[in-house]
Design an enzyme around this catalytic site. Structure first.
Site, short mmCIF file in Angstrom:
data_model
loop_
_atom_site.label_atom_id
_atom_site.label_comp_id
_atom_site.label_asym_id
_atom_site.label_seq_id
_atom_site.Cartn_x
_atom_site.Cartn_y
_atom_site.Cartn_z
N ASN A 84 -10.09 -0.63 0.52
CA ASN A 84 -8.64 -0.49 0.45
C ASN A 84 -8.15 -1.11 -0.87
OD1 ASN A 84 -5.88 -0.85 0.67
ND2 ASN A 84 -5.94 -1.45 2.83
N CYS A 111 0.82 -1.22 0.00
CA CYS A 111 0.00 0.00 0.00
C CYS A 111 0.85 1.27 0.00
CB CYS A 111 -0.95 -0.02 1.19
SG CYS A 111 -1.98 -1.49 1.19
N HIS A 161 -3.14 6.89 2.19
CA HIS A 161 -3.60 5.60 1.69
C HIS A 161 -4.98 5.32 2.28
CE1 HIS A 161 -4.14 1.47 0.96
NE2 HIS A 161 -3.83 1.07 2.18
N1 COA Z 1 -17.80 -8.33 11.32
C1 COA Z 1 -18.24 -8.49 12.56
N2 COA Z 1 -17.41 -8.73 13.60
C2 COA Z 1 -16.10 -8.81 13.33
C3 COA Z 1 -15.58 -8.66 12.03
C4 COA Z 1 -16.49 -8.42 11.01
N3 COA Z 1 -16.09 -8.24 9.73
N4 COA Z 1 -14.23 -8.77 12.09
C5 COA Z 1 -13.92 -9.00 13.37
N5 COA Z 1 -15.03 -9.03 14.12
C6 COA Z 1 -15.16 -9.23 15.56
C7 COA Z 1 -13.99 -9.98 16.12
O1 COA Z 1 -14.16 -11.37 16.02
C8 COA Z 1 -14.01 -9.52 17.55
O2 COA Z 1 -15.01 -10.23 18.25
P1 COA Z 1 -14.76 -10.68 19.77
O3 COA Z 1 -14.61 -9.40 20.53
O4 COA Z 1 -16.00 -11.44 20.08
O5 COA Z 1 -13.52 -11.50 19.75
C9 COA Z 1 -14.50 -8.07 17.45
O6 COA Z 1 -15.17 -7.96 16.19
C10 COA Z 1 -13.39 -7.06 17.49
O7 COA Z 1 -12.38 -7.49 16.60
P2 COA Z 1 -11.07 -6.69 16.38
O8 COA Z 1 -10.19 -7.40 15.42
O9 COA Z 1 -10.50 -6.36 17.74
O10 COA Z 1 -11.66 -5.37 15.72
P3 COA Z 1 -10.99 -3.98 15.52
O11 COA Z 1 -11.70 -2.96 16.28
O12 COA Z 1 -9.49 -4.04 15.65
O13 COA Z 1 -11.34 -3.72 13.98
C11 COA Z 1 -10.22 -3.78 11.87
C12 COA Z 1 -10.83 -4.60 13.00
C13 COA Z 1 -9.61 -4.73 10.86
C14 COA Z 1 -11.31 -2.97 11.22
C15 COA Z 1 -9.13 -2.83 12.47
O14 COA Z 1 -8.24 -3.57 13.28
C16 COA Z 1 -8.35 -2.13 11.40
O15 COA Z 1 -8.87 -1.33 10.68
N6 COA Z 1 -7.04 -2.38 11.33
C17 COA Z 1 -6.22 -1.84 10.27
C18 COA Z 1 -6.36 -2.70 9.07
C19 COA Z 1 -5.85 -2.07 7.82
O16 COA Z 1 -6.15 -0.95 7.52
N7 COA Z 1 -5.06 -2.85 7.08
C20 COA Z 1 -4.53 -2.46 5.84
C21 COA Z 1 -3.43 -1.50 6.03
S1 COA Z 1 -2.67 -1.19 4.51
#
Ligand code: COA
Length: 330
Positions: free
Chosen positions: A285, A113, A255
């Site tokens: 993304n 990215c 990004h």
């Molecule tokens: N729908 C519903 N629930 C979901 C889910 C989805 N698509 N994905 C994860 N969950 C659940 C998890 O299982 C977890 O449940 P639990 O509490 O029962 O275990 C809960 O939601 C929280 O998960 P978590 O991974 O802690 O969520 P988060 O707040 O960190 O959000 C992202 C997840 C991916 C949105 C976030 O971490 C993020 O944006 N990270 C950066 C990713 C990114 O931009 N990557 C590319 C960079 S180039």
């Protein structure tokens, strides 16, 4: 030293839209969860037999060329930033052939990215040192081909697209690619990767290994923390080196990973959120494509005007991150 500036931009996305409700038919998720956590409402996905990143890159490049009525034969170099080529030896040469840029040398640049930021900086070096006059840079990715559609932590995030820009030599006074700041932390490479997994096999008396690439795997929390801490630091360092302050910034073009990351970066820099360029709700993304895709849309909406200072930052797998500051000259 020569100057370098962006003289044209173009972009392309596939027709197929997959919205959050469609995804909630595939994995346990909801439109509300995805929008709240990421800001993404829908994404475009490339379909069709033998369609690849080359097709999207071609369309984006042709739009950038058509905008300024430039003959492809005027292009000296093509840099294709992609992590999803249709050939491990590189896809840039296929783009070169398809657009008819016979005189151009072409190569791929893999930096996930951050790829488009690295492409701008690389092109600027070739132009500023006088090696080349016209360089076509393209950020294009089809990560839909590398997504595990049963993994709700990743399949909600990514989409396909391409964006292109033409960087041209100009006088030193007109130089518009003002400065950059780039970084890599390979120790964190496992936080976001498409790994290559091998198995042993025997060939006569030899024990050899061959394998294949896996799906995207990501530690979302760590990637989030990385982005909101490293990107503001990179921007601050880059602006300081140019003797600019965040008050001088007209547009923040990050990004397009997640709206919460965009807002957190702007907040940390005390940059007004109205200066954030964002279109991720429509495309998700799109990796190396996200920055030129958003830039093209902002230009088409007449948001950006001459002499505006645009801070562009990429971040992602590698882990890589970096900033380039440009002054809009067209
Ligand atoms: N729908 C519903 N629930 C979901 C889910 C989805 N698509 N994905 C994860 N969950 C659940 C998890 O299982 C977890 O449940 P639990 O509490 O029962 O275990 C809960 O939601 C929280 O998960 P978590 O991974 O802690 O969520 P988060 O707040 O960190 O959000 C992202 C997840 C991916 C949105 C976030 O971490 C993020 O944006 N990270 C950066 C990713 C990114 O931009 N990557 C590319 C960079 S180039």
């Amino acid at each position: 030293m020569q100057g370098a500036r962006i003289i044209s931009v173009g972009s392309a996305v596939p027709d197929l839209r997959i919205n959050n409700r469609d995804i909630s038919q595939i994995v346990e998720t909801s439109d509300e969860w995805i929008v709240t956590r990421t800001g993404i409402k829908e994404r475009r996905v490339l379909t069709g037999a033998n369609k690849s990143v080359v097709d999207l890159a071609y369309h984006a490049a042709m739009k950038a060329l058509h905008n300024i009525r430039m003959d492809p034969l005027e292009i000296d170099l093509i840099i294709l930033a992609t992590s999803s080529p249709n050939d491990l030896f590189g896809s840039a040469s296929k783009v070169q052939a398809k657009i008819g840029a016979k005189k151009a040398v072409a190569f791929d640049l893999t930096a996930a990215c951050s790829g488009f930021v690295l492409a701008i900086v690389t092109a600027a070096q070739f132009v500023q040192n006088g090696s080349y006059k016209n360089i076509l840079i393209i950020g294009a990715d089809v990560l839909s081909k590398w997504i595990d559609w049963s993994d709700r932590k990743t399949c909600i995030l990514f989409g396909d697209g391409a964006g292109a820009a033409i960087i041209q030599a100009c006088s030193e006074e007109d130089n518009a690619i003002l400065g950059f700041q780039l970084n890599t932390d390979g120790k964190q490479s496992d936080e976001l990767s498409i790994t290559y997994k091998e198995n042993p096999y025997s060939l006569n008396t030899f024990q050899l290994f061959q394998g294949q690439f896996q799906y995207i795997s990501m530690n979302g929390k760590e990637v989030y923390k990385f982005a909101v801490s490293k990107v503001p630091a990179s921007i601050t360092k880059c602006l300081n080196a140019l003797d600019l302050s965040t008050k001088d910034v007209n547009w923040l073009l990050l990004h397009q990973a997640n709206k919460r990351i965009l807002k957190a970066v702007a907040d940390r820099l005390s940059i007004d959120t109205c200066k954030i360029i964002s279109n991720l709700s429509k495309y998700g993304n799109t990796s190396a494509a996200s920055i030129p895709l958003a830039l093209d849309e902002a230009l088409q909406n007449n948001k950006i005007t001459k002499e505006d200072i645009i801070v562009i930052s990429g971040f992602g797998a590698g882990l890589t991150w970096g900033t380039v500051v440009i002054k809009w000259k067209c």
